[in-house]
Design an enzyme around this catalytic site. Sequence first.
Site, PDB file in Angstrom:
ATOM      1  CD  GLU A 206      47.144  61.272  46.186  1.00 21.37           C
ATOM      2  OE1 GLU A 206      46.326  61.962  46.827  1.00 21.37           O
ATOM      3  OE2 GLU A 206      47.631  60.214  46.614  1.00 21.37           O
ATOM      4  CE  LYS A 338      45.360  54.545  50.337  1.00 24.74           C
ATOM      5  NZ  LYS A 338      46.661  54.946  50.917  1.00 24.74           N
TER       6      LYS A 338
END
EC number: 4.2.1.11
Length: 428
Positions: A206, A338
């Site tokens: 990330e 999500k």
Amino acid sequence: MSAVVKSIKAREILDSRGNPTVEADVVLSDGSFGRAAVPSGASTGSHEAVELRDGDKSRYNGLGVHKAVANVNTTIASAISGFKASDQQRLDNLLIELDGTPNKAKLGANAMLATSLAVAHAAAASRHMPLYRYLNNSEEYILPVPMFNILNGGKHASNSTDFQEFMVMPVGAKSFAQALQMGTEVYHSLKKVLKGMNQNTTVGDEGGFAPSLPTNKDAVEVILKAIEKAGYRPGEDIFIALDPASSELYQDGKYTLATENKTLSSAEMVDYWCGWVEKYPIISIEDGLFEDDWDGWKLLTRKIGNKVQLVGDDFYVTNIKRLDRGIKEKASNSILIKLNQIGTLSETIAAIKMANNAGWTAVVSHRSGETEDTTIADLAVAMNAGQIKTGAPCRSERTAKYNRLLRIEEELGGKAKYPGKDAFLNLK
């Protein structure tokens, strides 16, 4: 007359980890076009909707998505042809019915989500609106406070801390653009601090750094140092947020912290977090406990839920049934959102609304395997979520979302509000 779905075409593309994922293109009867690509997680909750993979070891180590792509191009395409594109709820209900399983195992949440989002993008284009305005045509919008994942451990990096993500939140900024600047300056400051310690400054999935630190506390200490070196005040301008991904640490009823040679019970893990909150300027802890440790979650919320945002990710998996139980049992005070955990846009929006109606926050999030798709930036603004989690200010699949938010803020001008500490609805 409302535009209807003329065609849908899915394909296999690559995510930021070099693994296949699903992308779909939708064309409407008026020529409007929408495209969406689906992300994928590394540490996934066991209650998540099913991401359909081929399992054919001769292609992409079994991670190919030809089956999901075929489901879009055949079953889904014939079912939604001629469907009114602006009727998102009805479209998503149809996808759920077509699948017919409780966890989207037949068509695959990846096939369904690519369809759901691509249709929404096409419908927005048909109305000549940006996606955020199409989803919520409002006079004012709240831009999200970003959670920058600047230091990675756990499943997102090898040889690092037990905990997966150490993040900074520029709560003291006056605009999203300033928040992005502050977070980025701290990120670069952290790189210098780590270099000064002869630490590795390669980045994880990330975009955060993944140094070899002796203890978990060292990760927080080094970030505090970086905040100060960048000219900011920890606990005023910038706060720390954590995602330990504790389900990954849980085995046989205990939490194992390998770097500290500790094995903790649920109550001891709660006390561990209480100790950290006393010592450090922590504003948010995500998945501080195992995804089915309901008693632990309730205890943690009783102890520190009035001063720290306690976010359920693997705990809720964007699922309103689990969220409803969490609200009733006071098992946290926030949910991570999500899209691919649940598999349709409508169900995602329902989860955000349920959380907000309970006085909880909802943090819109990326996955560790991302694409250049920026839907979550528009979703965060449309739903006035107030917070977004989309990685470090590094790697273009992460910065794509931040850059989209910069453009939205610029477009909205005075109609955009950056909430700062007000984004944390439930903190005293």
